[in-house]
Write an enzyme that holds these catalytic residues in place. Structure first.
Site, PDB file in Angstrom:
ATOM      1  N   HIS A 107      -9.355  12.605  -8.334  1.00 12.50           N
ATOM      2  CA  HIS A 107      -8.755  13.059  -7.616  1.00 12.50           C
ATOM      3  C   HIS A 107      -8.491  12.355  -6.246  1.00 12.50           C
ATOM      4  O   HIS A 107      -8.742  10.931  -6.029  1.00 12.50           O
ATOM      5  CB  HIS A 107      -9.523  14.255  -6.518  1.00 12.50           C
ATOM      6  CG  HIS A 107      -8.694  14.568  -5.605  1.00 12.50           C
ATOM      7  ND1 HIS A 107      -7.747  15.086  -5.636  1.00 12.50           N
ATOM      8  CD2 HIS A 107      -9.155  14.762  -4.352  1.00 12.50           C
ATOM      9  CE1 HIS A 107      -7.115  15.654  -4.430  1.00 12.50           C
ATOM     10  NE2 HIS A 107      -8.030  15.539  -4.011  1.00 12.50           N
ATOM     11  N   SER A 251      -1.390  49.004 -16.858  1.00 14.81           N
ATOM     12  CA  SER A 251      -0.474  49.704 -17.135  1.00 14.81           C
ATOM     13  C   SER A 251       1.135  50.809 -15.905  1.00 14.81           C
ATOM     14  O   SER A 251       1.272  49.641 -15.144  1.00 14.81           O
ATOM     15  CB  SER A 251      -1.456  51.688 -16.212  1.00 14.81           C
ATOM     16  OG  SER A 251      -1.139  51.188 -14.669  1.00 14.81           O
TER      17      SER A 251
END
Length: 330
Positions: A107, A251
């Protein structure tokens, strides 16, 4: 962006080299073991009193104190916590490196914010898998790998990029793809993502949703399920196929409600605040604040940890997770 694969990297760049991996946590154990299994000469550098010493030795790795590991090594990978790297570098790494060595990171924080300033006669590179260490290790043992980032901050030898690619190949990254970047972009996007979305934004959104339902009189248990527990189901869909996969899988009611109400929550004002957060990352204000916090004994962080641990969602969550056999730890 440049993307590299197996044919673009040569493990011969690492063969015959002494490789020290400093740290044996999530990433450290994966890098060390994968490189060892790729035929490399690996040593793990740890404090003599570290509980990880026994784990590394049991895995068949050589373990040495950090200074000794660095002195022995040609390539040193620093996989220690951000806040400890500067002190370890100054006391144990810098005095033991020589011209032509390679200093590697997982990092870019300490290089980008000038907490560590290596001498001009060493290569400075980054190899950053975009997955937690356990997945880096598991995919390697399965004959695969995870995508990685590589970057070159300093190329004293003219071979820094080749070394970074070889390391990425040694841990399995070139089987998935290796993306070339730079320390600045990796550091700033990583910090922003953590703060605005992954660790900061999502946590505050979860708590706000939970509190809204509870304050409206709904049971805490239902609020937990709707705002915390079921989030994993949605994130897994994002992970597998992006926003479209999620919308396809839920849905029509959920899709319509999300598309019409979501923008009312994440407004232009929220995006404006995100830009301020990004500016604090870009100009170094966050880095200075975090360094001061560490040097001051983590007083603010410890207070925030205590506040979060006392939130109602944590208490009801602990109770509900005990009902979930797949989560109960024996």
């Amino acid at each position: 962006m440049n993307v590299y694969y197996e044919q673009d990297a040569d493990l011969g760049r690492l063969q015959g080299k002494n490789i020290a991996v400093l740290g044996y946590g999530s990433q450290g154990h994966a890098h060390a073991l994968n490189l060892k299994d790729s035929g490399m000469n690996v040593c793990v550098g740890l404090r003599p009193d570290s509980s990880s010493c026994a784990k590394a030795r049991e895995a068949g790795l050589r373990v040495e104190p950090v200074a000794d590991a660095v002195k022995w090594a040609d390539i040193v990978m620093v996989l220690l916590p951000d806040q400890t790297q500067k002190a370890v570098y100054e006391a144990e790494i810098a005095p033991n490196m020589v011209a032509g060595n390679t200093l590697a990171f997982g990092h870019g924080f300490n290089i980008h914010y000038n907490q560590i300033v290596p001498p001009a006669d060493v290569d400075v590179i980054m190899i950053a898998p975009k997955s937690p260490g356990h997945l880096v290790r598991r995919t390697y043992t399965e004959g695969n790998g995870v995508p990685c980032l590589i970057a070159v901050h300093q190329d004293a030898t003219g071979e820094a990029k080749k070394t970074a690619l070889a390391w990425a190949k040694g841990i399995g990254g070139t089987k998935a793809g290796v993306i070339e970047t730079n320390f600045k972009d990796e550091t700033e996007t990583d910090l922003f993502g953590e703060q605005a979305v992954l660790c900061g934004g999502s946590a505050e959104l979860i708590k706000a949703g939970f509190e809204t339902l509870v304050e409206a009189g709904y049971p805490e248990e239902l609020a937990y399920f709707e705002c915390m527990h079921e989030l994993k189901l949605i994130v897994d869909l994002y992970y597998e196929g992006g926003l479209s996969r999620m919308n396809y899988s839920v849905s029509d009611t959920a899709e319509y409600g999300g598309m019409t109400r979501g923008p009312r929550l994440i407004t232009s004002a929220v995006k404006a605040e995100m830009k301020k957060v990004l500016e604090e990352v870009q100009d170094g204000r966050f880095a200075r604040e975090f360094i001061d916090e560490c040097n001051g004994g983590y007083k603010n962080l410890n207070r925030l940890r205590e506040e979060n641990s006392g939130h109602a969602i944590e208490k009801v969550g602990a109770k509900l997770r005990n009902m979930m056999s797949w989560l109960v730890r024996k």
